[in-house]
Design a protein around this motif. Structure first.
Motif, PDB file in Angstrom:
ATOM      1  N   ASP A   1      82.613  27.803  59.256  1.00 20.30           N
ATOM      2  CA  ASP A   1      81.932  27.089  60.325  1.00 20.30           C
ATOM      3  C   ASP A   1      81.274  28.074  61.280  1.00 20.30           C
ATOM      4  O   ASP A   1      81.810  29.155  61.552  1.00 20.30           O
ATOM      5  N   ASP A   2      80.111  27.678  61.788  1.00 20.14           N
ATOM      6  CA  ASP A   2      79.378  28.476  62.768  1.00 20.14           C
ATOM      7  C   ASP A   2      78.757  27.488  63.756  1.00 20.14           C
ATOM      8  O   ASP A   2      77.625  27.046  63.583  1.00 20.14           O
ATOM      9  N   GLY A   3      79.551  27.095  64.764  1.00 17.96           N
ATOM     10  CA  GLY A   3      79.118  26.033  65.661  1.00 17.96           C
ATOM     11  C   GLY A   3      79.074  24.722  64.886  1.00 17.96           C
ATOM     12  O   GLY A   3      79.991  24.410  64.132  1.00 17.96           O
ATOM     13  N   PHE A   4      77.983  23.958  65.013  1.00 21.07           N
ATOM     14  CA  PHE A   4      77.876  22.715  64.256  1.00 21.07           C
ATOM     15  C   PHE A   4      77.393  22.945  62.825  1.00 21.07           C
ATOM     16  O   PHE A   4      77.360  22.026  62.011  1.00 21.07           O
ATOM     17  N   ALA A   5      77.020  24.181  62.511  1.00 22.19           N
ATOM     18  CA  ALA A   5      76.535  24.513  61.167  1.00 22.19           C
ATOM     19  C   ALA A   5      77.675  25.057  60.315  1.00 22.19           C
ATOM     20  O   ALA A   5      78.777  25.319  60.799  1.00 22.19           O
ATOM     21  N   ARG A   6      77.406  25.226  59.023  1.00 18.29           N
ATOM     22  CA  ARG A   6      78.358  25.825  58.089  1.00 18.29           C
ATOM     23  C   ARG A   6      77.603  26.869  57.278  1.00 18.29           C
ATOM     24  O   ARG A   6      76.596  26.557  56.644  1.00 18.29           O
ATOM     25  N   VAL A   7      78.064  28.098  57.322  1.00 18.30           N
ATOM     26  CA  VAL A   7      77.436  29.184  56.576  1.00 18.30           C
ATOM     27  C   VAL A   7      78.129  29.311  55.228  1.00 18.30           C
ATOM     28  O   VAL A   7      79.354  29.463  55.157  1.00 18.30           O
ATOM     29  N   VAL A   8      77.330  29.216  54.176  1.00 25.89           N
ATOM     30  CA  VAL A   8      77.852  29.304  52.811  1.00 25.89           C
ATOM     31  C   VAL A   8      77.269  30.548  52.154  1.00 25.89           C
ATOM     32  O   VAL A   8      76.054  30.775  52.189  1.00 25.89           O
ATOM     33  N   THR A   9      78.150  31.364  51.573  1.00 27.53           N
ATOM     34  CA  THR A   9      77.730  32.573  50.863  1.00 27.53           C
ATOM     35  C   THR A   9      77.909  32.335  49.372  1.00 27.53           C
ATOM     36  O   THR A   9      78.924  31.785  48.934  1.00 27.53           O
ATOM     37  N   LEU A  10      76.887  32.735  48.612  1.00 27.69           N
ATOM     38  CA  LEU A  10      76.887  32.510  47.177  1.00 27.69           C
ATOM     39  C   LEU A  10      76.602  33.807  46.437  1.00 27.69           C
ATOM     40  O   LEU A  10      75.687  34.547  46.798  1.00 27.69           O
ATOM     41  N   GLU A  11      77.380  34.058  45.404  1.00 30.77           N
ATOM     42  CA  GLU A  11      77.141  35.207  44.545  1.00 30.77           C
ATOM     43  C   GLU A  11      76.222  34.770  43.416  1.00 30.77           C
ATOM     44  O   GLU A  11      76.365  33.668  42.882  1.00 30.77           O
ATOM     45  N   ALA A  12      75.272  35.632  43.067  1.00 36.09           N
ATOM     46  CA  ALA A  12      74.325  35.305  42.006  1.00 36.09           C
ATOM     47  C   ALA A  12      73.971  36.556  41.220  1.00 36.09           C
ATOM     48  O   ALA A  12      74.198  37.684  41.669  1.00 36.09           O
ATOM     49  N   ASP A  13      73.403  36.344  40.056  1.00 31.45           N
ATOM     50  CA  ASP A  13      72.986  37.434  39.184  1.00 31.45           C
ATOM     51  C   ASP A  13      71.879  38.248  39.867  1.00 31.45           C
ATOM     52  O   ASP A  13      70.972  37.678  40.464  1.00 31.45           O
ATOM     53  N   PRO A  14      71.931  39.579  39.748  1.00 32.32           N
ATOM     54  CA  PRO A  14      70.874  40.406  40.341  1.00 32.32           C
ATOM     55  C   PRO A  14      69.470  40.038  39.852  1.00 32.32           C
ATOM     56  O   PRO A  14      68.501  40.208  40.589  1.00 32.32           O
ATOM     57  N   ASP A  15      69.359  39.532  38.622  1.00 34.95           N
ATOM     58  CA  ASP A  15      68.052  39.119  38.112  1.00 34.95           C
ATOM     59  C   ASP A  15      67.465  37.963  38.907  1.00 34.95           C
ATOM     60  O   ASP A  15      66.247  37.794  38.953  1.00 34.95           O
ATOM     61  N   LEU A  16      68.326  37.152  39.526  1.00 29.34           N
ATOM     62  CA  LEU A  16      67.853  36.085  40.407  1.00 29.34           C
ATOM     63  C   LEU A  16      67.680  36.582  41.835  1.00 29.34           C
ATOM     64  O   LEU A  16      66.727  36.213  42.527  1.00 29.34           O
ATOM     65  N   LEU A  17      68.598  37.418  42.271  1.00 31.07           N
ATOM     66  CA  LEU A  17      68.571  37.884  43.660  1.00 31.07           C
ATOM     67  C   LEU A  17      67.318  38.685  43.987  1.00 31.07           C
ATOM     68  O   LEU A  17      66.912  38.754  45.149  1.00 31.07           O
ATOM     69  N   ARG A  18      66.670  39.270  42.993  1.00 29.53           N
ATOM     70  CA  ARG A  18      65.458  40.043  43.285  1.00 29.53           C
ATOM     71  C   ARG A  18      64.341  39.153  43.824  1.00 29.53           C
ATOM     72  O   ARG A  18      63.389  39.645  44.421  1.00 29.53           O
ATOM     73  N   TYR A  19      64.455  37.832  43.625  1.00 30.97           N
ATOM     74  CA  TYR A  19      63.454  36.892  44.133  1.00 30.97           C
ATOM     75  C   TYR A  19      63.867  36.267  45.472  1.00 30.97           C
ATOM     76  O   TYR A  19      63.143  35.447  46.014  1.00 30.97           O
ATOM     77  N   VAL A  20      65.040  36.616  45.962  1.00 27.24           N
ATOM     78  CA  VAL A  20      65.572  36.005  47.185  1.00 27.24           C
ATOM     79  C   VAL A  20      65.328  36.946  48.362  1.00 27.24           C
ATOM     80  O   VAL A  20      65.701  38.121  48.311  1.00 27.24           O
TER      81      VAL A  20
END
Length: 198
Positions: free
Chosen positions: A112-131
């Motif tokens: 939780d971060d105030g009224f929001a929720r921060v979600v962390t996701l692990e992904a393949d480096p081949d996808l992360l290069r586009y993020v």
């Protein structure tokens, strides 16, 4: 084409799997707006509506989609994000989402971060290069803004509307989600790569 703005949180009424693939039966009031053969995004995966009856419709999931997405893990009673295809006269409120899932990610943290929720996701480096930070990504079909990214993961911040109206409100560590990166990033990479090779 979709926008990543979820229209309903439907549920899986039945999953029929055999050697040829999977037939999902989904229940939602959105079924009444579908015609046979219409496209509908289910957790961000573009599927074709068949066997429409009242508030229910079916969708066939082929092996390629099962390999590339999280739909192979769906069970009876699961909640799914649903979005009808974009009409030409509609507002583009999210970002351009094709429903062509690039791969999956795994939730590693949700806080939780105030009224929001921060979600962390692990992904393949081949996808992360586009993020990229402050760029767009579709997570289970939901158009989101990237808060931060590194070489193993990225995070998004979910507002109360997203927490209430999508299945991401129940996202906890270990959950597998569908990811679709911004198509523009892939086109830019291909065009620049071709130019550099020339």
């Amino acid at each position: 084409m979709f926008t990543g703005l979820v229209e309903d949180l439907g549920h899986v009424a039945a999953v029929h799997a055999n050697a040829d693939g999977v037939r999902l039966t989904l229940e939602s009031p959105l079924a009444r707006e579908l015609g046979e053969g219409d496209s509908v995004a289910v957790n961000g995966v573009c599927l074709t509506a068949v066997g429409i009856c009242g508030d229910r419709f079916g969708a066939d999931v082929m092996h390629e989609t099962l390999r590339r997405s999280s739909l192979g893990e769906i069970r009876d009673g699961d909640r799914v994000n649903l979005e009808l295809a974009l009409r030409a006269d509609a507002r583009l409120g999210g970002h351009m989402v094709q429903g062509h899932v690039d791969g999956v990610g795994v939730v590693t943290d949700a806080r939780d971060d105030g009224f929001a929720r921060v979600v962390t996701l692990e992904a393949d480096p081949d996808l992360l290069r586009y993020v990229v930070g402050k760029g767009s990504i579709a997570v289970d079909g939901v158009s989101l803004t990237v808060v931060a990214v590194d070489d193993r993961s990225f995070s998004v911040s979910l507002i109360p509307e997203t927490l209430e109206k999508t299945n991401l409100g129940a996202a906890e560590p270990g959950r597998v989600v569908n990811l679709e990166v911004d198509i523009l990033a892939k086109y830019v990479e291909k065009l620049l790569g071709a130019r550099l090779q020339a």
